[in-house]
Design a protein around this motif. Structure first.
Motif, PDB file in Angstrom:
ATOM      1  N   TYR A   1       0.802  -1.217   0.000  1.00 22.22           N
ATOM      2  CA  TYR A   1       0.000   0.000   0.000  1.00 22.22           C
ATOM      3  C   TYR A   1       0.838   1.272   0.000  1.00 22.22           C
ATOM      4  O   TYR A   1       1.810   1.392   0.727  1.00 22.22           O
ATOM      5  N   GLY A   2       0.356   2.235  -0.800  1.00 22.62           N
ATOM      6  CA  GLY A   2       0.868   3.593  -0.701  1.00 22.62           C
ATOM      7  C   GLY A   2      -0.268   4.478  -0.207  1.00 22.62           C
ATOM      8  O   GLY A   2      -1.434   4.078  -0.253  1.00 22.62           O
ATOM      9  N   LYS A   3       0.049   5.675   0.238  1.00 23.25           N
ATOM     10  CA  LYS A   3      -0.997   6.578   0.746  1.00 23.25           C
ATOM     11  C   LYS A   3      -1.507   7.470  -0.376  1.00 23.25           C
ATOM     12  O   LYS A   3      -0.802   7.696  -1.366  1.00 23.25           O
ATOM     13  N   THR A   4      -2.706   8.003  -0.181  1.00 14.26           N
ATOM     14  CA  THR A   4      -3.136   9.085  -1.068  1.00 14.26           C
ATOM     15  C   THR A   4      -3.215  10.333  -0.212  1.00 14.26           C
ATOM     16  O   THR A   4      -3.521  10.259   0.982  1.00 14.26           O
ATOM     17  N   MET A   5      -2.906  11.460  -0.794  1.00 13.48           N
ATOM     18  CA  MET A   5      -2.914  12.723  -0.048  1.00 13.48           C
ATOM     19  C   MET A   5      -3.868  13.689  -0.737  1.00 13.48           C
ATOM     20  O   MET A   5      -4.080  13.593  -1.955  1.00 13.48           O
ATOM     21  N   HIS A   6      -4.392  14.624   0.033  1.00 17.16           N
ATOM     22  CA  HIS A   6      -5.212  15.671  -0.565  1.00 17.16           C
ATOM     23  C   HIS A   6      -4.283  16.787  -1.006  1.00 17.16           C
ATOM     24  O   HIS A   6      -3.580  17.366  -0.192  1.00 17.16           O
ATOM     25  N   SER A   7      -4.307  17.061  -2.284  1.00 16.80           N
ATOM     26  CA  SER A   7      -3.455  18.127  -2.809  1.00 16.80           C
ATOM     27  C   SER A   7      -3.984  19.475  -2.332  1.00 16.80           C
ATOM     28  O   SER A   7      -5.193  19.654  -2.162  1.00 16.80           O
ATOM     29  N   GLU A   8      -3.072  20.430  -2.135  1.00 20.08           N
ATOM     30  CA  GLU A   8      -3.506  21.785  -1.771  1.00 20.08           C
ATOM     31  C   GLU A   8      -4.004  22.540  -3.010  1.00 20.08           C
ATOM     32  O   GLU A   8      -4.547  23.629  -2.906  1.00 20.08           O
ATOM     33  N   ARG A   9      -3.793  21.963  -4.188  1.00 21.37           N
ATOM     34  CA  ARG A   9      -4.210  22.632  -5.419  1.00 21.37           C
ATOM     35  C   ARG A   9      -5.500  22.010  -5.954  1.00 21.37           C
ATOM     36  O   ARG A   9      -5.680  20.793  -5.856  1.00 21.37           O
ATOM     37  N   PRO A  10      -6.395  22.860  -6.535  1.00 21.77           N
ATOM     38  CA  PRO A  10      -7.630  22.283  -7.069  1.00 21.77           C
ATOM     39  C   PRO A  10      -7.347  21.368  -8.261  1.00 21.77           C
ATOM     40  O   PRO A  10      -6.394  21.589  -9.005  1.00 21.77           O
ATOM     41  N   GLN A  11      -8.209  20.371  -8.431  1.00 25.43           N
ATOM     42  CA  GLN A  11      -8.124  19.436  -9.554  1.00 25.43           C
ATOM     43  C   GLN A  11      -6.728  18.806  -9.678  1.00 25.43           C
ATOM     44  O   GLN A  11      -6.175  18.647 -10.765  1.00 25.43           O
ATOM     45  N   HIS A  12      -6.183  18.516  -8.535  1.00 31.26           N
ATOM     46  CA  HIS A  12      -4.903  17.813  -8.475  1.00 31.26           C
ATOM     47  C   HIS A  12      -5.083  16.594  -7.584  1.00 31.26           C
ATOM     48  O   HIS A  12      -5.837  16.629  -6.624  1.00 31.26           O
ATOM     49  N   ARG A  13      -4.392  15.562  -7.914  1.00 33.43           N
ATOM     50  CA  ARG A  13      -4.434  14.366  -7.076  1.00 33.43           C
ATOM     51  C   ARG A  13      -2.998  13.981  -6.732  1.00 33.43           C
ATOM     52  O   ARG A  13      -2.101  14.067  -7.583  1.00 33.43           O
ATOM     53  N   MET A  14      -2.815  13.563  -5.478  1.00 36.60           N
ATOM     54  CA  MET A  14      -1.471  13.184  -5.038  1.00 36.60           C
ATOM     55  C   MET A  14      -1.522  11.802  -4.419  1.00 36.60           C
ATOM     56  O   MET A  14      -2.440  11.491  -3.664  1.00 36.60           O
ATOM     57  N   TYR A  15      -0.588  11.026  -4.764  1.00 37.16           N
ATOM     58  CA  TYR A  15      -0.487   9.722  -4.090  1.00 37.16           C
ATOM     59  C   TYR A  15       0.955   9.254  -4.124  1.00 37.16           C
ATOM     60  O   TYR A  15       1.802   9.859  -4.787  1.00 37.16           O
ATOM     61  N   GLU A  16       1.208   8.166  -3.350  1.00 34.55           N
ATOM     62  CA  GLU A  16       2.558   7.603  -3.414  1.00 34.55           C
ATOM     63  C   GLU A  16       2.440   6.142  -3.790  1.00 34.55           C
ATOM     64  O   GLU A  16       1.437   5.488  -3.491  1.00 34.55           O
ATOM     65  N   GLN A  17       3.452   5.647  -4.474  1.00 36.08           N
ATOM     66  CA  GLN A  17       3.469   4.230  -4.800  1.00 36.08           C
ATOM     67  C   GLN A  17       4.863   3.673  -4.569  1.00 36.08           C
ATOM     68  O   GLN A  17       5.835   4.428  -4.467  1.00 36.08           O
ATOM     69  N   TRP A  18       4.917   2.370  -4.459  1.00 33.54           N
ATOM     70  CA  TRP A  18       6.169   1.693  -4.123  1.00 33.54           C
ATOM     71  C   TRP A  18       6.613   0.843  -5.302  1.00 33.54           C
ATOM     72  O   TRP A  18       5.838   0.035  -5.802  1.00 33.54           O
ATOM     73  N   HIS A  19       7.858   1.046  -5.708  1.00 30.27           N
ATOM     74  CA  HIS A  19       8.423   0.297  -6.824  1.00 30.27           C
ATOM     75  C   HIS A  19       9.600  -0.559  -6.325  1.00 30.27           C
ATOM     76  O   HIS A  19      10.254  -0.191  -5.340  1.00 30.27           O
ATOM     77  N   PRO A  20       9.902  -1.636  -7.037  1.00 31.22           N
ATOM     78  CA  PRO A  20      11.051  -2.449  -6.593  1.00 31.22           C
ATOM     79  C   PRO A  20      12.374  -1.710  -6.743  1.00 31.22           C
ATOM     80  O   PRO A  20      12.492  -0.782  -7.553  1.00 31.22           O
ATOM     81  N   LEU A  21      13.360  -2.140  -5.973  1.00 26.95           N
ATOM     82  CA  LEU A  21      14.679  -1.510  -6.052  1.00 26.95           C
ATOM     83  C   LEU A  21      15.473  -2.035  -7.240  1.00 26.95           C
ATOM     84  O   LEU A  21      16.196  -1.294  -7.882  1.00 26.95           O
TER      85      LEU A  21
END
Ligand code: UN1
Length: 505
Positions: free
Chosen positions: A131-151
């Motif tokens: 799991y990665g988190k999703t965040m509320h962007s401070e900007r309108p019509q923006h989406r923020m999230y994080e994801q995890w990739h292999p090393l």
């Protein structure tokens, strides 16, 4: 002995280089002899890896990564499920090989394979929970999230004392995260590495997967040094001494690689005035004598309230006298041999240092006649600040240290350079909670009415200070095998800047 080797498909001479499903053997390479520490007999040998073979192996691993990372994580989890099943089928034989080559008793050899099965099961579930988190962007019509990739390539260097389980902690999690594993086992337990590699690659054969598990063996440390300095290896996970771990940490970080260090411990049990000795005594004995004192979680110090000293001292000396030492494959044996003669010498030197410092050896420290590296486990009355007590002697010597106040006990417990595992035995709730509070133990593991060793895989395993700060196995340790990426997506038709900055052209 032959029955164990036969059932694991091991020969008198075994190739020690595995490019995933295939092995290679350059016959010019040195042979590493595997010696049974209980009999001094040579069990079999493993061919070391040459520099050329090592290079080819890393190149193949890198190619494999490009394919493996494309496979969805739950499907990677399915591959680890097959490994867990194969380990279940081979538990008895592999557990016996661990006993034969490393010297821990059969129950602990089997326990180590169980620990592999447990982490495989854990990793299968985790493969659906990266799991990665999703965040509320401070900007309108923006989406923020994080994801995890292999090393990419995960290198694991393991120690002789847990010749199979620690590989599994790293390899099962690294694999579901999408990485390729390259393993360098201890030259003291090379057969365990080959046996695991065979089991794992057989389990995955015919599944249409790229090779995920690679192995090389090094008789000395030349190839291991190349490995540590190799920029193609994204993470080096090292289990071993603080001294070697420090050097590895410096070298890997100098090339901006990632490290995961699980180093030494100088673990203490505090026996409080309100301790239940029916729980404390067997826990101390298992913690100090189990695996002949050669776990990183071994109980090395018992810090005992003055009012309980005499009682505990006689109970421990009595219990130690009942420890059956001998052939670790015999079901009645409780303590097998140490790994080699130098380990025996170190325990004897520690006993001599206790005497020099004015301490008393209450029992043990005597070698046992005949073949094998056997010594009786020792208990010493000592002081916490003695140099020898501050040192991790990797064998069965336990220091008994009296105290008067809980603060004094905690200060002593924390007063070592390592910070792996710790415990208190008490029926006093306030004391138990104080020990667990931020004014209490400074270790990565802190237990109440449970000893210092024998952790379950579900928790994160590792420690602070010179123990290296790494965490393996359960909880969110999987994150160590991945890189985090923060993504911001603008789905609108304006371009607002963060922090309200205006930058109009
Ligand atoms: C080690 O000694 O390197 O907690 C690992 C324990 C085992 C693992 C020990 N589960 O004692």
């Amino acid at each position: 002995m032959n029955k164990i080797l036969d059932s694991l498909g091991l020969d008198a001479v075994n190739p020690g280089t595995w490019h995933g499903g295939e092995h290679s053997a350059d016959e010019s390479a040195e042979l590493i002899e595997s010696v049974n520490p209980a009999t001094d007999e040579i069990i079999a040998s493993v061919r070391s890896t040459t520099a050329t073979e090592y290079d080819a192996l890393v190149t193949a691993a890198r190619e494999s990564f490009l394919e493996w990372r494309r496979i969805p994580a739950p499907a990677r989890g399915n591959a680890v499920r097959l490994i867990g099943n194969a380990l279940r089928e081979n538990k008895d034989a592999l557990g016996s090989l661990v006993t034969l080559e490393m010297g821990k008793i059969k129950a602990e050899g089997d326990g180590e394979v169980q620990e592999m099965i447990d982490i495989a099961d854990f990793a299968v579930g985790q493969s659906r929970m990266l799991y990665g988190k999703t965040m509320h962007s401070e900007r309108p019509q923006h989406r923020m999230y994080e994801q995890w990739h292999p090393l990419g390539l995960v290198g694991t260097i393991t120690a002789f004392n847990f010749p199979v389980a620690v590989w599994a902690w790293n390899a099962c999690l690294a694999a579901i995260c999408g990485n390729i594993n390259i393993w360098k086992p201890s030259p003291k337990t090379p057969l365990c590495g080959v046996a695991v590699q065979k089991i794992v690659n057989k389990a995955l054969a015919g599944e249409g997967l790229p090779p995920v598990f690679f192995l090389f063996n090094d008789a000395g440390n030349q190839i291991a040094q190349k490995f540590v300095d190799d920029e193609r290896i994204n993470l080096i996970s090292f289990t071993g001494s603080c001294a070697v771990g420090k050097k590895i940490g410096e070298r890997v970080t100098a090339r901006m690689g990632k490290v995961l260090l699980e180093l030494g411990g100088n673990n203490a049990i505090i026996v409080d005035a309100a301790a239940n000795l029916d729980l404390a005594v067997p826990s101390i004995v298992f913690g100090s004598v189990g695996t002949a004192g050669q776990r990183c979680t071994t109980t090395r110090r018992v810090i005992v309230h003055q009012s309980r000293l005499e009682e505990l001292k006689s109970a421990l000396v009595k219990a130690y006298a009942q420890v059956r030492i001998g052939n670790p494959l015999d079901a009645k044996t409780l303590m097998g041999p140490l790994i080699d003669e130098s380990a025996i010498e170190r325990v004897q030197a520690a006993c001599a240092k206790v005497r020099e410092a004015g301490g008393e050896i209450l029992c043990g420290g005597e070698t046992i006649e005949g073949a094998g590296n056997f010594i009786s486990p020792a208990i010493a009355l000592a002081k916490n600040d003695w140099e020898i007590v501050q040192t991790e002697t990797f064998g069965p010597i336990l220091y008994l240290i009296p105290y008067n106040t809980l603060d004094e006990a905690i200060a002593m417990q924390n007063g070592v350079v390592q910070g792996l595992s710790s415990a208190i035995f008490t029926d006093n709730l306030q004391h138990a909670e104080y020990f667990l509070s931020n004014a209490g133990s400074d270790c990565g593991i802190a237990n109440v009415n449970i000893g210092t060793s024998g952790a379950e895989i579900g928790g994160a395993f590792g420690g602070e200070k010179e123990t290296g700060g790494g965490r393996e196995a359960g909880s969110d340790s999987w994150k160590a095998y991945m890189r985090r990426q923060t993504n911001t997506i603008n789905w609108g038709s304006d371009l607002p800047l963060a922090q309200g900055i205006s930058f109009d052209l």
